[in-house]
Motif scaffolding. Structure first.
Motif, PDB file in Angstrom:
ATOM      1  N   SER A 128       1.067  -1.623   0.061  1.00 28.75           N
ATOM      2  CA  SER A 128       0.275  -0.270   0.784  1.00 28.75           C
ATOM      3  C   SER A 128       0.791   1.566  -0.132  1.00 28.75           C
ATOM      4  O   SER A 128       0.623   2.307  -0.416  1.00 28.75           O
ATOM      5  CB  SER A 128      -0.646   0.102   1.148  1.00 28.75           C
ATOM      6  OG  SER A 128      -0.170   0.174   2.548  1.00 28.75           O
ATOM      7  N   ARG A 129       1.729   1.266   0.334  1.00 28.19           N
ATOM      8  CA  ARG A 129       2.955   2.736   0.191  1.00 28.19           C
ATOM      9  C   ARG A 129       4.364   2.340  -0.764  1.00 28.19           C
ATOM     10  O   ARG A 129       4.645   2.923  -0.539  1.00 28.19           O
ATOM     11  CB  ARG A 129       4.220   2.369   1.964  1.00 28.19           C
ATOM     12  CG  ARG A 129       3.038   2.846   2.854  1.00 28.19           C
ATOM     13  CD  ARG A 129       3.541   2.508   4.560  1.00 28.19           C
ATOM     14  NE  ARG A 129       5.015   1.948   3.888  1.00 28.19           N
ATOM     15  CZ  ARG A 129       5.065   2.070   5.586  1.00 28.19           C
ATOM     16  NH1 ARG A 129       4.138   1.615   6.463  1.00 28.19           N
ATOM     17  NH2 ARG A 129       6.652   1.240   5.692  1.00 28.19           N
ATOM     18  N   GLY A 130       3.913   1.663  -2.173  1.00 23.26           N
ATOM     19  CA  GLY A 130       4.624   1.171  -3.110  1.00 23.26           C
ATOM     20  C   GLY A 130       5.849   0.597  -2.886  1.00 23.26           C
ATOM     21  O   GLY A 130       6.783   0.665  -4.064  1.00 23.26           O
ATOM     22  N   LEU A 131       6.472   0.373  -1.306  1.00 21.13           N
ATOM     23  CA  LEU A 131       7.650  -0.415  -1.349  1.00 21.13           C
ATOM     24  C   LEU A 131       7.328  -2.133  -1.811  1.00 21.13           C
ATOM     25  O   LEU A 131       5.838  -1.982  -1.440  1.00 21.13           O
ATOM     26  CB  LEU A 131       8.167  -0.799   0.281  1.00 21.13           C
ATOM     27  CG  LEU A 131       8.083   0.744   0.517  1.00 21.13           C
ATOM     28  CD1 LEU A 131       8.140   0.888   1.910  1.00 21.13           C
ATOM     29  CD2 LEU A 131       8.680   1.803  -0.245  1.00 21.13           C
ATOM     30  N   HIS A 132       8.568  -2.767  -1.663  1.00 20.10           N
ATOM     31  CA  HIS A 132       8.426  -4.243  -1.545  1.00 20.10           C
ATOM     32  C   HIS A 132       9.182  -4.578  -0.940  1.00 20.10           C
ATOM     33  O   HIS A 132      10.415  -3.988  -0.624  1.00 20.10           O
ATOM     34  CB  HIS A 132       8.572  -4.814  -3.637  1.00 20.10           C
ATOM     35  CG  HIS A 132       9.924  -4.218  -3.859  1.00 20.10           C
ATOM     36  ND1 HIS A 132       9.733  -2.995  -4.673  1.00 20.10           N
ATOM     37  CD2 HIS A 132      10.967  -4.842  -4.199  1.00 20.10           C
ATOM     38  CE1 HIS A 132      10.831  -2.824  -4.690  1.00 20.10           C
ATOM     39  NE2 HIS A 132      11.648  -4.002  -4.884  1.00 20.10           N
ATOM     40  N   LEU A 133       9.110  -5.939  -0.681  1.00 24.69           N
ATOM     41  CA  LEU A 133      10.634  -6.778  -0.068  1.00 24.69           C
ATOM     42  C   LEU A 133      11.951  -7.592  -1.324  1.00 24.69           C
ATOM     43  O   LEU A 133      10.523  -8.250  -2.003  1.00 24.69           O
ATOM     44  CB  LEU A 133       9.318  -7.957   1.198  1.00 24.69           C
ATOM     45  CG  LEU A 133      10.804  -8.356   2.579  1.00 24.69           C
ATOM     46  CD1 LEU A 133      11.591  -7.813   2.983  1.00 24.69           C
ATOM     47  CD2 LEU A 133       9.669  -9.606   3.251  1.00 24.69           C
ATOM     48  N   THR A 134      12.949  -7.564  -0.459  1.00 26.10           N
ATOM     49  CA  THR A 134      13.399  -8.347  -1.446  1.00 26.10           C
ATOM     50  C   THR A 134      15.060  -9.105  -0.621  1.00 26.10           C
ATOM     51  O   THR A 134      14.939  -8.260  -0.128  1.00 26.10           O
ATOM     52  CB  THR A 134      14.188  -8.051  -2.705  1.00 26.10           C
ATOM     53  OG1 THR A 134      14.800  -8.885  -3.759  1.00 26.10           O
ATOM     54  CG2 THR A 134      14.475  -7.063  -2.451  1.00 26.10           C
ATOM     55  N   TRP A 135      15.174  -9.796  -1.520  1.00 29.00           N
ATOM     56  CA  TRP A 135      15.953 -11.005  -0.794  1.00 29.00           C
ATOM     57  C   TRP A 135      16.831 -11.733  -1.854  1.00 29.00           C
ATOM     58  O   TRP A 135      16.737 -11.705  -2.698  1.00 29.00           O
ATOM     59  CB  TRP A 135      15.631 -11.585   0.385  1.00 29.00           C
ATOM     60  CG  TRP A 135      14.959 -12.841   0.172  1.00 29.00           C
ATOM     61  CD1 TRP A 135      15.069 -13.894  -0.672  1.00 29.00           C
ATOM     62  CD2 TRP A 135      13.455 -12.807  -0.150  1.00 29.00           C
ATOM     63  NE1 TRP A 135      13.391 -15.173  -0.715  1.00 29.00           N
ATOM     64  CE2 TRP A 135      13.269 -14.210  -0.319  1.00 29.00           C
ATOM     65  CE3 TRP A 135      12.639 -12.033   0.254  1.00 29.00           C
ATOM     66  CZ2 TRP A 135      12.226 -14.630  -0.293  1.00 29.00           C
ATOM     67  CZ3 TRP A 135      11.406 -12.241  -0.025  1.00 29.00           C
ATOM     68  CH2 TRP A 135      11.192 -13.505  -0.476  1.00 29.00           C
ATOM     69  N   PRO A 136      18.517 -11.705  -1.673  1.00 25.94           N
ATOM     70  CA  PRO A 136      19.220 -12.346  -2.972  1.00 25.94           C
ATOM     71  C   PRO A 136      19.042 -13.797  -2.415  1.00 25.94           C
ATOM     72  O   PRO A 136      18.300 -14.659  -1.416  1.00 25.94           O
ATOM     73  CB  PRO A 136      20.010 -12.042  -1.962  1.00 25.94           C
ATOM     74  CG  PRO A 136      20.999 -11.375  -0.683  1.00 25.94           C
ATOM     75  CD  PRO A 136      19.011 -11.194  -0.450  1.00 25.94           C
ATOM     76  N   MET A 137      19.305 -14.270  -3.361  1.00 21.79           N
ATOM     77  CA  MET A 137      18.893 -16.136  -3.529  1.00 21.79           C
ATOM     78  C   MET A 137      20.223 -16.299  -4.585  1.00 21.79           C
ATOM     79  O   MET A 137      21.022 -15.155  -5.026  1.00 21.79           O
ATOM     80  CB  MET A 137      17.811 -16.333  -4.360  1.00 21.79           C
ATOM     81  CG  MET A 137      16.854 -15.796  -4.306  1.00 21.79           C
ATOM     82  SD  MET A 137      14.631 -16.551  -4.988  1.00 21.79           S
ATOM     83  CE  MET A 137      15.650 -17.698  -5.417  1.00 21.79           C
ATOM     84  N   LEU A 138      20.690 -17.832  -4.016  1.00 22.18           N
ATOM     85  CA  LEU A 138      22.131 -18.018  -4.372  1.00 22.18           C
ATOM     86  C   LEU A 138      22.161 -18.102  -6.597  1.00 22.18           C
ATOM     87  O   LEU A 138      23.162 -17.388  -7.111  1.00 22.18           O
ATOM     88  CB  LEU A 138      22.512 -19.422  -4.302  1.00 22.18           C
ATOM     89  CG  LEU A 138      23.663 -20.076  -4.845  1.00 22.18           C
ATOM     90  CD1 LEU A 138      24.981 -19.291  -3.893  1.00 22.18           C
ATOM     91  CD2 LEU A 138      23.584 -21.480  -4.253  1.00 22.18           C
ATOM     92  N   GLN A 139      21.003 -18.929  -6.901  1.00 27.59           N
ATOM     93  CA  GLN A 139      21.348 -18.310  -7.964  1.00 27.59           C
ATOM     94  C   GLN A 139      21.310 -16.803  -9.002  1.00 27.59           C
ATOM     95  O   GLN A 139      21.586 -16.940  -9.809  1.00 27.59           O
ATOM     96  CB  GLN A 139      19.685 -18.438  -8.739  1.00 27.59           C
ATOM     97  CG  GLN A 139      19.398 -20.382  -8.638  1.00 27.59           C
ATOM     98  CD  GLN A 139      18.525 -19.925  -6.958  1.00 27.59           C
ATOM     99  OE1 GLN A 139      18.430 -19.494  -6.338  1.00 27.59           O
ATOM    100  NE2 GLN A 139      18.202 -21.663  -6.679  1.00 27.59           N
ATOM    101  N   HIS A 140      21.279 -15.930  -8.379  1.00 22.12           N
ATOM    102  CA  HIS A 140      21.485 -14.525  -8.916  1.00 22.12           C
ATOM    103  C   HIS A 140      23.001 -14.324  -8.837  1.00 22.12           C
ATOM    104  O   HIS A 140      23.344 -13.223  -9.728  1.00 22.12           O
ATOM    105  CB  HIS A 140      21.117 -13.395  -7.554  1.00 22.12           C
ATOM    106  CG  HIS A 140      19.525 -13.635  -7.776  1.00 22.12           C
ATOM    107  ND1 HIS A 140      18.636 -12.818  -7.151  1.00 22.12           N
ATOM    108  CD2 HIS A 140      18.729 -13.723  -8.437  1.00 22.12           C
ATOM    109  CE1 HIS A 140      17.068 -12.798  -6.711  1.00 22.12           C
ATOM    110  NE2 HIS A 140      17.454 -13.280  -7.885  1.00 22.12           N
ATOM    111  N   TYR A 141      24.032 -15.021  -8.615  1.00 24.56           N
ATOM    112  CA  TYR A 141      25.264 -14.789  -8.143  1.00 24.56           C
ATOM    113  C   TYR A 141      25.852 -16.418  -8.819  1.00 24.56           C
ATOM    114  O   TYR A 141      27.169 -16.051  -9.441  1.00 24.56           O
ATOM    115  CB  TYR A 141      25.910 -15.044  -6.391  1.00 24.56           C
ATOM    116  CG  TYR A 141      25.596 -13.914  -5.739  1.00 24.56           C
ATOM    117  CD1 TYR A 141      25.601 -12.565  -6.050  1.00 24.56           C
ATOM    118  CD2 TYR A 141      23.973 -14.663  -4.835  1.00 24.56           C
ATOM    119  CE1 TYR A 141      25.621 -12.012  -5.473  1.00 24.56           C
ATOM    120  CE2 TYR A 141      23.260 -13.147  -4.674  1.00 24.56           C
ATOM    121  CZ  TYR A 141      23.775 -11.513  -4.421  1.00 24.56           C
ATOM    122  OH  TYR A 141      23.378 -11.133  -4.466  1.00 24.56           O
TER     123      TYR A 141
END
Length: 80
Positions: free
Chosen positions: A8-21
């Motif tokens: 509702s505030r235009g924010l989001h939650l994210t975290w790194p994943m091994l496949q990104h690296y």
């Protein structure tokens, strides 16, 4: 924190994943070998933050629930 409240505030939650690296199983194996080599050589030290005896299992749960621990917490169980 409820992640749904962020939308509702235009924010989001994210975290790194091994496949990104690491893109392939070979790169994953190489990274794992580097990690374990650093642990064996003492460059990285991986001591648990808390070690609880089985008699303290209730306290261990409370500490986890109250976020009093960081890193690994170990519950030591011995044979009788």
């Amino acid at each position: 924190m409820d992640p749904y409240e962020l939308g509702s505030r235009g924010l989001h939650l994210t975290w790194p994943m091994l496949q990104h690296y690491v893109a392939t199983p070979e790169l994953t194996a190489e990274a794992a070998a580097d990690l374990f080599s650093a642990i064996r050589s003492g460059v990285l030290q991986i001591e648990p933050s808390h070690i609880y005896s089985f008699d303290d299992v209730v306290q261990a749960h409370h500490d986890l629930e109250e976020r009093r621990t960081t890193g690994s917490a170990i519950l030591r169980v011995t044979q009788m």
